[in-house]
Design an enzyme around this catalytic site. Structure first.
Site, PDB file in Angstrom:
ATOM      1  N   LYS A  49     -16.031 -25.393   7.006  1.00  0.00           N
ATOM      2  CA  LYS A  49     -16.885 -26.368   7.677  1.00  0.00           C
ATOM      3  C   LYS A  49     -16.139 -27.660   8.013  1.00  0.00           C
ATOM      4  O   LYS A  49     -15.058 -27.916   7.481  1.00  0.00           O
ATOM      5  CB  LYS A  49     -18.123 -26.653   6.807  1.00  0.00           C
ATOM      6  CG  LYS A  49     -18.957 -25.382   6.526  1.00  0.00           C
ATOM      7  CD  LYS A  49     -19.680 -24.839   7.748  1.00  0.00           C
ATOM      8  CE  LYS A  49     -20.031 -23.370   7.692  1.00  0.00           C
ATOM      9  NZ  LYS A  49     -21.034 -22.974   6.755  1.00  0.00           N
TER      10      LYS A  49
HETATM   11  C1  LIG Z   1     -22.027 -21.947   6.246  1.00  0.00           C
HETATM   12  C2  LIG Z   1     -23.473 -21.785   6.610  1.00  0.00           C
HETATM   13  C3  LIG Z   1     -24.487 -21.703   5.631  1.00  0.00           C
HETATM   14  C4  LIG Z   1     -24.209 -21.542   4.173  1.00  0.00           C
HETATM   15  O1  LIG Z   1     -23.442 -22.507   3.598  1.00  0.00           O
HETATM   16  P1  LIG Z   1     -22.583 -22.164   2.277  1.00  0.00           P
HETATM   17  O2  LIG Z   1     -22.097 -23.495   1.855  1.00  0.00           O
HETATM   18  O3  LIG Z   1     -21.487 -21.233   2.682  1.00  0.00           O
HETATM   19  O4  LIG Z   1     -23.498 -21.552   1.279  1.00  0.00           O
HETATM   20  C5  LIG Z   1     -25.796 -21.674   6.049  1.00  0.00           C
HETATM   21  N1  LIG Z   1     -26.120 -21.692   7.344  1.00  0.00           N
HETATM   22  C6  LIG Z   1     -25.188 -21.737   8.315  1.00  0.00           C
HETATM   23  C7  LIG Z   1     -25.626 -21.769   9.733  1.00  0.00           C
HETATM   24  C8  LIG Z   1     -23.834 -21.759   7.975  1.00  0.00           C
HETATM   25  O5  LIG Z   1     -22.909 -21.777   8.938  1.00  0.00           O
END
Ligand SMILES: *Cc1c(COP(=O)(O)O)cnc(C)c1O
Length: 416
Positions: free
Chosen positions: A206
């Site tokens: 991210k």
């Molecule tokens: C990455 C992501 C998540 C989950 O986040 P994590 O930190 O990996 O649990 C949820 N929704 C979307 C759209 C994502 O891209």
């Protein structure tokens, strides 16, 4: 492929031709850190305050991140998946309630509903944005619906005007899944607290990351307190250590993660600016390329989070060549080009749990009607934000790579 055509550079790299990004440096690695981050981590280590119950770095980050997104409250927690689950629970969504989600998203958006005993149901996405379609949300509402999760996919922003209106008139909770949309904005206001609650992820890929992590934002004090208690074993802010006013999890971040996240947040504006400039340039370079449809950016979106660069290749999709094209792009040097999500409304694990739950509760499980999601799952390609951190020269080469690959239908067939 003949060696003559390989020499002119128009040949696909996957067939042995010269890669479009040949001779250019690799794209920036991710995650990135500075010397200040190393010092901050060492500072936590030596302070002996490794947990956020004793230090104040995570709580400082919560304030900084909330302020950067124009939200009154921020509660950090372990990841973006449980951020959604905590947001749902804090909003009172529980056993048997239905939560409307798009099928074109990461599985966590839907599985989080199941984690709180709720049933995920599906509303379709728009063909030119990959974002949840408010008209389809309207059609998906039943008398069991309690919440809508709007996913700000790729860093673009779902239609918050329409979705807030639906939530308001139908008495539903609107949650923004902004895992991919740190720094995005709608009508000049950052995302996260435009709906009732917003959730973010700081997982490795991210745009800001501590390896793992997440946060819930809201302007509603009651919801913020609810999330805080869920994160902190049912404690209330300012209450005693063994005073558990409700039943909560332990979802706390460590101070190490807080220190990394504070550093990441300081670099975000500059990185976002670069990603944004590059994405705009690439969009422009691809504007007239036949067979490529770059996602439309909603007019009300005043800042794009730029987590993914997303486009459709309808003709290649129809020919069953989308995955071959993604593979060919990687060979050209567009690292991380991918065919993207598979439709969640057809995911067998989600369907099995959802139907079993609905059956146990004696309630019907609504059939998903999501033809656009089915279609875009066959003809979408995206690549990650690191490409958008490249140089202008690299972006021109990425455009060349896409043009070359999309214009090579037949050659892709043989490489498939
Ligand atoms: C990455 C992501 C998540 C989950 O986040 P994590 O930190 O990996 O649990 C949820 N929704 C979307 C759209 C994502 O891209």
């Amino acid at each position: 492929m003949t060696s003559t055509s390989a020499r002119d550079g128009r040949d696909l790299a996957v067939e042995g031709g010269r890669p479009a990004l040949d001779g250019l440096p690799p794209f920036p690695s991710w995650p990135q850190h500075s010397e200040a981050d190393a010092q901050a981590l060492l500072g936590v280590l030596e302070s002996g305050k490794w947990g956020s119950t004793h230090g104040d770095i995570v709580s400082t980050f919560e304030s900084e991140f909330a302020a950067a997104h124009g939200a009154k409250y921020g509660v950090a927690l372990t990841n973006g998946t449980l951020a959604i689950a905590a947001a749902l629970r804090a909003a009172g969504v529980g056993v048997g309630d239905e939560v409307i989600v798009p099928p074109y998203t990461f599985i966590a958006t839907a599985s989080a509903a199941l984690f709180v005993g709720a049933v995920p149901t599906f509303a379709d996405v728009e063909p030119d944005t990959h974002l949840i379609d408010p008209a389809s949300v309207e059609r998906a509402i039943t008398d069991r619906t309690k919440a809508i999760i709007a996913v700000h996919l790729a860093g673009s922003v779902a239609n918050l005007d329409a979705l807030n209106h639906i939530a308001e008139t139908r008495g539903l909770t609107l949650i923004e899944d902004a895992a991919q949309a740190t720094g995005a904005a709608w009508r000049g206001r950052p995302v996260g607290a435009i709906g009732h609650l917003g959730t973010f992820s700081f997982q490795t890929s991210k745009n800001i990351t501590a390896g793992e992590g997440g946060i819930v934002l809201t302007d509603d004090e009651r919801l913020a307190s609810g999330v805080y208690s869920l994160v902190n074993v049912g404690r209330v802010r300012g209450g005693g250590w063994y005073e558990h006013a409700s039943v909560g999890y332990n979802l706390r971040l460590t101070e190490f993660q807080g220190a990394l996240l504070r550093g990441q947040l300081t670099r975000l504006p500059e990185q976002q600016k670069l990603r944004d400039e590059n994405a705009k340039l690439l969009t422009q370079l691809l504007a007239d390329v036949e067979g490529v449809q770059v996602d439309r950016e909603p007019a009300e979106m005043t800042a794009h989070g730029r987590h993914l660069f997303m486009f459709r290749v309808p003709e290649l999709g129809k020919a069953g060549l989308r995955d071959a094209a993604a593979k060919a792009l990687n060979a050209e040097g567009v690292v991380g080009a991918s065919g993207g999500y598979v439709p969640l409304h057809r995911n067998e694990a989600l369907l099995a749990e959802s139907t079993a739950l609905a059956e146990r509760l004696g309630q019907p499980y609504p059939q998903a009607d999501c033809p656009v999601s089915d279609l875009v799952c066959t003809d979408t390609i995206w690549f990650p934000q690191t490409i958008m951190l490249g140089s202008t020269e690299q972006i021109h080469a990425v455009a060349d790579a896409i043009t070359k690959v999309v214009g090579s239908g037949d050659a892709l067939k043989s490489s498939n």
